[in-house]
Enzyme design. Structure first.
Site, PDB file in Angstrom:
ATOM      1  N   GLU A 222      44.864  86.898  17.025  1.00 45.16           N
ATOM      2  CA  GLU A 222      44.337  85.961  17.866  1.00 45.16           C
ATOM      3  C   GLU A 222      43.797  85.016  16.958  1.00 45.16           C
ATOM      4  O   GLU A 222      42.528  85.130  16.458  1.00 45.16           O
ATOM      5  CB  GLU A 222      43.074  86.377  18.845  1.00 45.16           C
ATOM      6  CG  GLU A 222      42.834  85.600  20.005  1.00 45.16           C
ATOM      7  CD  GLU A 222      41.687  84.708  19.606  1.00 45.16           C
ATOM      8  OE1 GLU A 222      42.258  83.473  19.207  1.00 45.16           O
ATOM      9  OE2 GLU A 222      40.570  85.229  19.638  1.00 45.16           O
TER      10      GLU A 222
ATOM     11  N   CYS B 193      37.345  79.381  19.910  1.00 42.35           N
ATOM     12  CA  CYS B 193      38.650  79.345  19.773  1.00 42.35           C
ATOM     13  C   CYS B 193      39.287  78.443  20.674  1.00 42.35           C
ATOM     14  O   CYS B 193      40.396  77.806  20.612  1.00 42.35           O
ATOM     15  CB  CYS B 193      39.258  80.496  19.319  1.00 42.35           C
ATOM     16  SG  CYS B 193      39.352  81.805  20.705  1.00 42.35           S
TER      17      CYS B 193
END
Length: 476
Positions: free
Chosen positions: A250, A284
């Site tokens: 990720e 993010c």
């Protein structure tokens, strides 16, 4: 404020610190002061953790589904009970408002509750064969998992590393960030207190590259899972490939936000301005590149700037604070460099742009408009409290710009046109797309990206299945 919690390794159920180990100072980003130090695991410590993980896997995988469910539900209850203290320590280390820190920790409990129930929904299947033959597809835990978590969500990133793995029947070794260690320690301790064997869930710290190389060099580790930058993700993926370990990555993003002329502009402004500066932009999936259809550009721009200037910046412990400090001095330096580069290339600075004071790592909520695509900030994730607003000619141009970068984690769009929503769902290159909402995360939904934003998923059923491997059993 209570004393900061003890910071230690958790190896084979034992809390370890001191003993001549190196350590890393933990800094309060609101003051710049040292509030503690976390010990680094030695090579011997890591070897001991690996041996324990091998033992723990054998024990935990053979623990019944009912028992594992009950244990993880108890761990979730403990996390809920301890959320206030975990959140307080998290805010001291990372800076985010205390409400967000506590909410993040409660979300960890929610995620673990979902994973606990998912244990009973790991289904195989029987294939159709002639009488006398049988073929079954079974799913088995992959083995010991090494997880590496980033500092921006010190609770959630750790839970995403250990929750799905434990639900699948895997043992885990997690390395939270040395800059924000307390939440990870607390979550692992809650699992142990609830009944997960200390061999099956462990917490280590150290120089990141040294720890990752040591753990991934061992054949005991069968999977690696990582949250962090694309550059580090590529490095870990190469290390994993050397032993053909499976991986979940990720990684970074640079999320586009498409604002169409038919959108509910006020709703979009209220939602996306708050999202852009959440956690000082250190998210993010933070909305960063606002692509605004020309007929509504000025209205959206002016409304966004007004809201950005009204955001209250301060200590995460102040009840009125909406945005805390950045987590480190290097974040401030990166903001200064990127803003300077964008201005030199013709971008218009409409709000913020500077550090606040000289104590701690506070930065103004910043807005840049009409930013050329060759500016560094339009091509690299800023990871700070900044929004980039550009006018766009229409849908085709907006989709083209949304897909221009090699990143593909989250994307957002605001439009009332249902046919357009279907086109965006088909054409926008992202692992997650939010339409008329700012949310891309839920405990029961997969979380992950495409392209340079990584591969594999956390959360949802996919977060458990990512820690399992299929086995086909043929019987004649």
């Amino acid at each position: 404020m209570a004393d900061h919690p003890a910071l230690n390794l958790l190896i084979a159920g034992e809390a370890l610190s001191g003993g001549g180990r190196d350590s890393h100072e933990v800094i309060d980003p609101a003051t710049g002061e040292t509030i503690g130090s976390v010990p680094h695991a030695t090579a011997a410590d890591l070897d001991r953790a690996l041996e324990a993980a091998e033992r723990g896997f054998k024990t935990w995988r053979n623990t019944s589904a009912d028992q594992r469910t009950a244990i993880l539900l108890k761990a979730a209850a403990l996390i809920r009970d301890r959320a206030a203290s975990i959140g307080e320590a998290l805010t001291r280390e990372q800076g985010k408002p205390i409400k967000e820190a506590i909410g993040e920790t409660i979300y960890c409990a929610m995620l673990l509750e979902f994973y606990a129930q998912e244990i009973k929904r790991i289904y195989g299947r029987t294939l159709v064969r002639p009488v006398g033959q049988r073929v079954e597809v079974q799913y088995h835990p992959v083995g010991p998992v090494a997880g590496f978590a980033a500092w921006n969500f010190p609770s959630l990133n750790v839970m995403r590393k250990i929750g799905g793995a434990l639900a699948a029947g895997c043992s885990t070794i997690v390395k939270p960030s040395e800059e924000t260690p307390s939440a990870g320690i607390a979550l692992v301790q809650a699992c142990i207190d609830a009944g997960v064997p200390g061999d099956a869930v462990q917490c280590v710290f150290g120089v990141p590259d040294e720890v990752s190389r040591h753990l991934l060099a061992s054949p005991i580790i069968r999977k690696v899972t990582f949250t962090g930058s694309t550059a580090v993700g590529k490095h870990l993926a190469k290390l994993a490939a050397e032993d053909l370990k499976i991986a979940t990555m990720e990684l970074g993003g640079h999320a586009p936000v498409m604002i169409f002329a038919d959108a509910d502009i006020d709703a979009a402004l209220d939602t996306m301005t708050a999202n852009a500066y959440r956690n000082a932009g250190q998210v993010c999936v933070s909305p960063t590149r606002f692509l605004i259809e020309e007929p509504v550009f000025e209205r959206f721009r002016d409304g966004f700037v007004e809201r950005a200037k009204a955001i209250k910046v301060g200590s995460g412990f102040d009840k009125d604070t909406q945005m805390g400090p950045m987590a480190s001095a290097r974040g401030l330096e990166r903001m200064e460099q990127m803003i300077g580069d964008a201005k030199e290339r013709g971008a218009k600075l409409l709000a913020g742009g500077e550090r606040i004071g000289n104590q701690g790592f506070f930065h103004q909520p910043t807005v840049l408009a009409e930013v050329p695509t060759d500016a560094t900030i339009m091509n690299e994730e800023p990871f700070g409290p900044i929004a980039l607003l550009n006018p766009m000619a229409g849908e085709d141009a907006m989709i083209e710009e949304a897909n221009r970068l090699p990143y593909g984690l989250a994307a957002y769009a605001w439009t009332k046109d249902s046919a357009r929503k279907r086109r965006l769902a088909a054409e926008v290159e992202a692992g997650m797309l939010a339409l008329d909402t700012g949310s891309v995360s839920a405990a029961d939904a997969p979380f992950g990206g495409v392209k340079w934003s990584g591969y594999g998923s956390e959360d949802g059923r996919e977060g458990v299945m990512a820690c399992m491997v299929p086995k086909t059993v043929h019987e004649g």
